[in-house]
Design a protein around this motif. Structure first.
Motif, PDB file in Angstrom:
ATOM      1  N   PRO A 131      23.096  13.316  32.912  1.00  0.00           N
ATOM      2  CA  PRO A 131      22.410  14.609  32.828  1.00  0.00           C
ATOM      3  C   PRO A 131      23.279  15.634  32.114  1.00  0.00           C
ATOM      4  N   LEU A 132      22.645  16.488  31.312  1.00  0.00           N
ATOM      5  CA  LEU A 132      23.395  17.423  30.477  1.00  0.00           C
ATOM      6  C   LEU A 132      23.355  18.862  30.968  1.00  0.00           C
ATOM      7  N   ASN A 133      22.577  19.139  32.010  1.00  0.00           N
ATOM      8  CA  ASN A 133      22.422  20.517  32.468  1.00  0.00           C
ATOM      9  C   ASN A 133      23.769  21.175  32.751  1.00  0.00           C
ATOM     10  N   ASP A 134      24.635  20.490  33.490  1.00  0.00           N
ATOM     11  CA  ASP A 134      25.942  21.048  33.816  1.00  0.00           C
ATOM     12  C   ASP A 134      26.950  20.838  32.688  1.00  0.00           C
ATOM     13  N   LEU A 135      26.882  19.685  32.003  1.00  0.00           N
ATOM     14  CA  LEU A 135      27.835  19.391  30.943  1.00  0.00           C
ATOM     15  C   LEU A 135      27.744  20.388  29.789  1.00  0.00           C
ATOM     16  N   LEU A 136      26.531  20.795  29.441  1.00  0.00           N
ATOM     17  CA  LEU A 136      26.346  21.692  28.297  1.00  0.00           C
ATOM     18  C   LEU A 136      26.130  23.144  28.715  1.00  0.00           C
ATOM     19  N   GLY A 137      25.715  23.362  29.957  1.00  0.00           N
ATOM     20  CA  GLY A 137      25.574  24.721  30.459  1.00  0.00           C
ATOM     21  C   GLY A 137      24.175  25.297  30.334  1.00  0.00           C
ATOM     22  N   VAL A 158      17.691  17.451  32.076  1.00  0.00           N
ATOM     23  CA  VAL A 158      17.740  17.207  30.637  1.00  0.00           C
ATOM     24  C   VAL A 158      18.703  16.054  30.389  1.00  0.00           C
ATOM     25  N   MET A 159      18.177  14.933  29.885  1.00  0.00           N
ATOM     26  CA  MET A 159      18.962  13.712  29.749  1.00  0.00           C
ATOM     27  C   MET A 159      19.432  13.441  28.325  1.00  0.00           C
ATOM     28  N   ALA A 160      18.980  14.224  27.372  1.00  0.00           N
ATOM     29  CA  ALA A 160      19.435  14.108  25.983  1.00  0.00           C
ATOM     30  C   ALA A 160      19.338  15.488  25.357  1.00  0.00           C
ATOM     31  N   MET A 161      20.266  15.784  24.450  1.00  0.00           N
ATOM     32  CA  MET A 161      20.219  17.070  23.751  1.00  0.00           C
ATOM     33  C   MET A 161      19.460  16.910  22.455  1.00  0.00           C
ATOM     34  N   PRO A 162      18.314  17.589  22.294  1.00  0.00           N
ATOM     35  CA  PRO A 162      17.617  17.544  21.008  1.00  0.00           C
ATOM     36  C   PRO A 162      18.539  18.055  19.907  1.00  0.00           C
ATOM     37  N   GLN A 338      18.252  12.814  18.778  1.00  0.00           N
ATOM     38  CA  GLN A 338      18.788  13.369  20.011  1.00  0.00           C
ATOM     39  C   GLN A 338      20.207  12.859  20.225  1.00  0.00           C
ATOM     40  N   LEU A 339      20.898  13.458  21.171  1.00  0.00           N
ATOM     41  CA  LEU A 339      22.273  13.087  21.478  1.00  0.00           C
ATOM     42  C   LEU A 339      22.419  12.852  22.977  1.00  0.00           C
ATOM     43  N   VAL A 340      23.006  11.720  23.329  1.00  0.00           N
ATOM     44  CA  VAL A 340      23.169  11.319  24.722  1.00  0.00           C
ATOM     45  C   VAL A 340      24.659  11.184  25.033  1.00  0.00           C
ATOM     46  N   VAL A 341      25.080  11.742  26.143  1.00  0.00           N
ATOM     47  CA  VAL A 341      26.431  11.491  26.654  1.00  0.00           C
ATOM     48  C   VAL A 341      26.328  10.342  27.641  1.00  0.00           C
ATOM     49  N   LYS A 348      34.078  12.601  29.183  1.00  0.00           N
ATOM     50  CA  LYS A 348      32.876  13.434  29.178  1.00  0.00           C
ATOM     51  C   LYS A 348      33.120  14.862  28.688  1.00  0.00           C
ATOM     52  N   PRO A 349      34.243  15.516  29.044  1.00  0.00           N
ATOM     53  CA  PRO A 349      34.448  16.871  28.507  1.00  0.00           C
ATOM     54  C   PRO A 349      34.498  16.888  26.984  1.00  0.00           C
ATOM     55  N   GLU A 350      35.201  15.904  26.402  1.00  0.00           N
ATOM     56  CA  GLU A 350      35.303  15.829  24.951  1.00  0.00           C
ATOM     57  C   GLU A 350      33.966  15.426  24.334  1.00  0.00           C
ATOM     58  N   ALA A 351      33.257  14.522  25.001  1.00  0.00           N
ATOM     59  CA  ALA A 351      31.943  14.107  24.515  1.00  0.00           C
ATOM     60  C   ALA A 351      30.986  15.294  24.507  1.00  0.00           C
ATOM     61  N   ALA A 352      31.032  16.112  25.568  1.00  0.00           N
ATOM     62  CA  ALA A 352      30.170  17.296  25.638  1.00  0.00           C
ATOM     63  C   ALA A 352      30.543  18.291  24.553  1.00  0.00           C
ATOM     64  N   GLU A 353      31.828  18.423  24.278  1.00  0.00           N
ATOM     65  CA  GLU A 353      32.281  19.331  23.226  1.00  0.00           C
ATOM     66  C   GLU A 353      31.759  18.883  21.860  1.00  0.00           C
ATOM     67  N   PHE A 354      31.735  17.588  21.641  1.00  0.00           N
ATOM     68  CA  PHE A 354      31.228  17.035  20.385  1.00  0.00           C
ATOM     69  C   PHE A 354      29.734  17.311  20.237  1.00  0.00           C
ATOM     70  N   VAL A 355      28.982  17.121  21.323  1.00  0.00           N
ATOM     71  CA  VAL A 355      27.539  17.390  21.288  1.00  0.00           C
ATOM     72  C   VAL A 355      27.291  18.868  21.004  1.00  0.00           C
ATOM     73  N   LYS A 356      28.048  19.746  21.683  1.00  0.00           N
ATOM     74  CA  LYS A 356      27.886  21.185  21.446  1.00  0.00           C
ATOM     75  C   LYS A 356      28.128  21.531  19.986  1.00  0.00           C
ATOM     76  N   PHE A 357      29.129  20.890  19.397  1.00  0.00           N
ATOM     77  CA  PHE A 357      29.411  21.164  17.993  1.00  0.00           C
ATOM     78  C   PHE A 357      28.267  20.706  17.102  1.00  0.00           C
TER      79      PHE A 357
END
Length: 450
Positions: A131-137, A158-162, A338-341, A348-357
């Motif tokens: 889940p990305l709700n907490d990972l991405l904010g 939210v399980m994937a970031m569009p 879409q993007l999935v962690v 996971k912190p680095e993976a979330a940072e990559f998705v945010k970028f």
């Protein structure tokens, strides 16, 4: 599947698993690597500046049309995040879902994986996605375009970031319109007009080289994308795939029958080529053998490259929203990237940072400039640089009426592929739409029960 096919899939999946294992256990060089290998550091690595390597399973690094965008995106990310290196695991699209499922089941998931609205339900069902709700904010979650967000929300999470929404719009060839006696600056606005225009273009027969000319390109190959496009057509006739409870109602009413009748008319009447994949239709449009095609926002870059004319080819085509059908609105789907962690990621912190970028203003600026893609984030989609020309404005307008694919069931991708049998039955088997529906839809309903 035939034995040879099983062996091929198994060998490819095993090769992919070995690549991922190498990502986690070997600091030597691996084909497809961006940057040098580095030890895993997780959250501590991010805080201390210790280098962390994350793996990214994707298909855009192995496709000619998106390789340059991929390279620039990774270079920019590593420049601004010097403690994180990205190792690319490039997989052809046709094998992508199966390889990610197999490698993840084997205990070697990529840290981040590309996905789409067909693949994500399978990844969620296999408990691959985190889940990305907490990972991405919360700010990121509230910034997602509503239609895109609905397509990636499972049980409230939210399980994937569009990433890139890719709503499909209608491209038309102005040269062929003019040759067919149509106004080259006036695309069809209704479904019936589109059909009539397609028939007039197909009546041209062949070009001066003897190449057949088709009025419109509809996919007819046995793949899940074709199933998506058949569903899009059924939506234009007022249909739905599932009800609010997730039960299949595809065969209720006349929409699916109307959609199959349309396909039989187009393909049987040689208005559209038979058994075509999108990879067949795109070069046909780019070389003047196809009057119209419904495609995503990356179409401009593809057509420029495939035509061999570059930006000069823009003078020969236009793009508009999908013509209005029975529902009174322009019906289309988000066929988005879409993007999935990965739930099994150790970074996971680095993976979330990559998705945010990858979904940031900076990254989307690169991707938009090179491939014309739009953004699934409200704040970015509204920026002037994302609406700088008619092309961009058409796709942003198309996003307003685009629907998420009804893909929450893990078997959706398989259901879409199975549904293409109906096209074959009516276009090659000589059967009626009713016979096709009664043959295939019960099988899809049974699939959903398993």
């Amino acid at each position: 599947m035939k034995a040879r096919g099983k062996m091929a899939v198994g060998a490819t999946a095993l090769s992919f698993m070995m690549m991922l294992t190498a990502c986690g256990s070997d600091t030597g060089s691996v084909a497809g690597t961006t940057g040098s290998a580095a030890p895993s550091g997780g959250a501590e690595g991010a805080k201390s500046g210790k280098q962390v390597e994350i793996s990214f399973a994707n298909w855009i690094s192995v496709e000619d049309g998106t390789k340059e965008a991929y390279n620039q995106l990774i270079a920019e990310f590593e420049k601004t995040h010097p403690n994180i290196k990205v190792k690319s695991i490039g997989i052809p699209f046709a094998q992508f879902k199966d390889q990610v499922l197999v490698s993840s089941a084997g205990g070697n998931p990529p840290d981040v994986t590309m996905s789409n609205q067909n693949f994500t339900p399978a990844f969620v069902g296999a408990k691959i996605a985190d889940p990305l709700n907490d990972l991405l904010g919360g700010d990121m979650m509230s910034d997602i375009v509503d239609g895109s967000k609905a397509g990636v929300t499972f049980d409230g999470k939210v399980m994937a970031m569009p990433w890139a929404p890719h709503p499909s719009a209608l491209f038309w060839n102005k040269t062929l319109f003019k040759k067919a006696g149509l106004d080259p600056e006036k695309p069809p606005t209704t479904w019936d007009e589109m059909i009539q225009d397609a028939k007039k273009i197909a009546a041209l027969g062949k070009d001066e080289k003897g190449t057949p000319i088709y009025g419109i390109g509809e996919t007819g190959a046995s793949d899940s994308y074709t199933g998506n496009m058949l569903l899009r057509i059924a939506y234009s006739y007022g249909g739905k795939f599932v009800d609010d409870q997730g039960s299949i109602i595809y065969d209720q009413g006349t929409a699916l029958k109307d959609a199959l009748s349309y396909m039989k008319d187009m393909i049987g009447g040689k208005i559209s080529p038979k058994g075509a994949m999108m990879s067949d239709l795109r070069p046909m449009f780019a070389t003047g053998a196809l009057g119209m095609i419904v495609d995503g926002d990356f179409g401009r870059t593809n057509f420029r490259n495939m035509s061999g004319k570059g930006a000069e080819f823009d003078k020969e085509w236009g793009v508009t929203t999908v013509p209005v059908g029975k529902t009174g609105k322009s019906e289309t789907f988000f066929t988005e990237h879409q993007l999935v962690v990965s739930a099994g990621s150790k970074n996971k912190p680095e993976a979330a940072e990559f998705v945010k970028f990858l979904v940031s203003k900076e990254a989307m600026g690169i991707y938009h400039k090179l491939n014309g893609v739009m953004s699934s984030r409200k704040s970015i989609a509204a920026l002037p640089e994302m609406n700088e020309d008619t092309y961009s404005k058409v796709f942003n307008e198309q996003m307003k009426s685009a629907s998420p694919l009804p893909a929450t069931n893990p078997k959706f991708d398989n259901a879409m592929k199975n549904s293409t049998d109906m096209i074959v039955i009516v276009t090659e088997g000589g059967k009626s739409p009713d016979e096709a529906i009664s043959t295939v839809v019960p099988k899809i309903k049974e699939l959903y029960k398993k």
